[in-house]
Scaffold this motif. Structure first.
Motif, PDB file in Angstrom:
ATOM      1  N   UNK A 192       0.843  -1.182   0.000  1.00 25.64           N
ATOM      2  CA  UNK A 192       0.000   0.000   0.000  1.00 25.64           C
ATOM      3  C   UNK A 192       0.887   1.244   0.000  1.00 25.64           C
ATOM      4  N   UNK A 193       0.733   2.085  -0.993  1.00 22.72           N
ATOM      5  CA  UNK A 193       1.566   3.279  -1.117  1.00 22.72           C
ATOM      6  C   UNK A 193       1.017   4.391  -0.242  1.00 22.72           C
ATOM      7  N   UNK A 194       1.851   4.892   0.666  1.00 21.72           N
ATOM      8  CA  UNK A 194       1.462   5.984   1.557  1.00 21.72           C
ATOM      9  C   UNK A 194       2.215   7.277   1.252  1.00 21.72           C
ATOM     10  N   UNK A 195       3.398   7.174   0.658  1.00 20.33           N
ATOM     11  CA  UNK A 195       4.240   8.330   0.355  1.00 20.33           C
ATOM     12  C   UNK A 195       4.567   8.334  -1.134  1.00 20.33           C
ATOM     13  N   UNK A 229       9.596   1.528   3.817  1.00 21.93           N
ATOM     14  CA  UNK A 229       9.994   2.255   2.623  1.00 21.93           C
ATOM     15  C   UNK A 229       9.331   1.682   1.376  1.00 21.93           C
ATOM     16  N   UNK A 230       8.892   0.432   1.455  1.00 21.24           N
ATOM     17  CA  UNK A 230       8.188  -0.162   0.314  1.00 21.24           C
ATOM     18  C   UNK A 230       6.804   0.437   0.117  1.00 21.24           C
ATOM     19  N   UNK A 231       6.342   1.222   1.071  1.00 19.03           N
ATOM     20  CA  UNK A 231       5.089   1.961   0.912  1.00 19.03           C
ATOM     21  C   UNK A 231       5.310   3.311   0.240  1.00 19.03           C
ATOM     22  N   UNK A 236      -2.746  10.096   0.761  1.00 20.23           N
ATOM     23  CA  UNK A 236      -1.313   9.866   0.606  1.00 20.23           C
ATOM     24  C   UNK A 236      -0.556  11.187   0.723  1.00 20.23           C
ATOM     25  N   UNK A 237       0.697  11.118   1.111  1.00 25.76           N
ATOM     26  CA  UNK A 237       1.545  12.299   1.245  1.00 25.76           C
ATOM     27  C   UNK A 237       2.403  12.444   0.000  1.00 25.76           C
TER      28      UNK A 237
END
Length: 235
Positions: free
Chosen positions: A10-13, A175-177, A116-117
């Motif tokens: 899940x991408x957060x950044x 970091x994988x996010x 997301x940021x």
């Protein structure tokens, strides 16, 4: 748009490059380089000028001071060239020679509305980055913008700016996010080296799909405008 389908995190950044990715500058890097080269006595039309310009084109996305260190050999000459380059680029920005990549602001706003940021990064110096942000009315668009000096001085292809964004924002637990998106193989390589879960090249700037894939891109997008939908599709 082409991409691999092995994304699981899940991408957060989201770390976005500026020139060529979210900002269309119409070849201003080359025009500013002409001014820097002239300042150091490198005459247009000479073999030395052509070779240096070819290196500038090949290293789009790299920290500009690093490019000039390679081209001119000594720290003094590199700094002179970099100062002339930044001055010329800033003047072109002030003349209104840049604009957003179509749909870029809307994409950034959508990504942030999805929770997301977004962080904007550049290979330029801080003064030039601020001039671009000001010209576009983007000073308050994202919570953090980074240039190489903000990450200890090393720009792309090193992972430092991506990792700095990860540490400073605390938007992701892993970091994988993180997604890293840019228009050069240097952007892609910086994301790969940082361990980002998604590393995308966009076809609105310096490099193409072959260069992106060779550097380890997980996705290739026609434009950053596609990014919100892609992110929604992977988590």
């Amino acid at each position: 748009m082409t991409h691999r389908t092995d994304m699981t995190h899940d991408i957060r950044l989201v770390v976005l490059d500026m020139a060529g990715t979210t900002v269309a500058d119409g070849g201003l890097v080359e025009r500013a380089f002409e001014a820097a080269a002239a300042d150091l006595g490198v005459e247009p039309g000479t073999p030395g000028h052509a070779a240096k310009l070819a290196h500038v084109r090949a290293t789009m996305g790299e920290s500009k001071i690093s490019v000039f260190r390679h081209l001119f050999g000594t720290e003094d000459l590199a700094r002179r060239a970099n100062t002339a380059f930044e001055k010329a680029y800033g003047e072109l920005v002030d003349q209104g020679c840049i604009e957003q990549v179509p749909g870029a602001r809307e994409a950034i706003e959508e990504i942030q509305q999805d929770g997301r940021t977004v962080v904007l990064t550049t290979g330029f110096a801080r003064a030039t980055q601020d001039a671009i942000l000001g010209a576009l009315g983007w000073r308050d668009l994202v919570p953090l913008t980074l240039c190489p000096a903000d990450a200890g001085g090393r720009g792309r292809p090193f992972p430092d700016m991506v990792l700095e964004a990860f540490v400073r924002t605390k938007a992701a637990d892993d970091v994988r996010q993180t997604a890293v998106v840019g228009d050069t193989s240097y952007d892609v390589l910086s994301g790969v080296r940082a361990g980002a879960g998604m590393v995308a090249g966009v076809l609105t700037g310096a490099h193409g799909e072959d260069a992106f894939r060779t550097s380890g891109a997980t996705h290739v997008l026609t434009s950053v405008a596609e990014l919100p939908a892609v992110l929604r599709g992977i988590g």
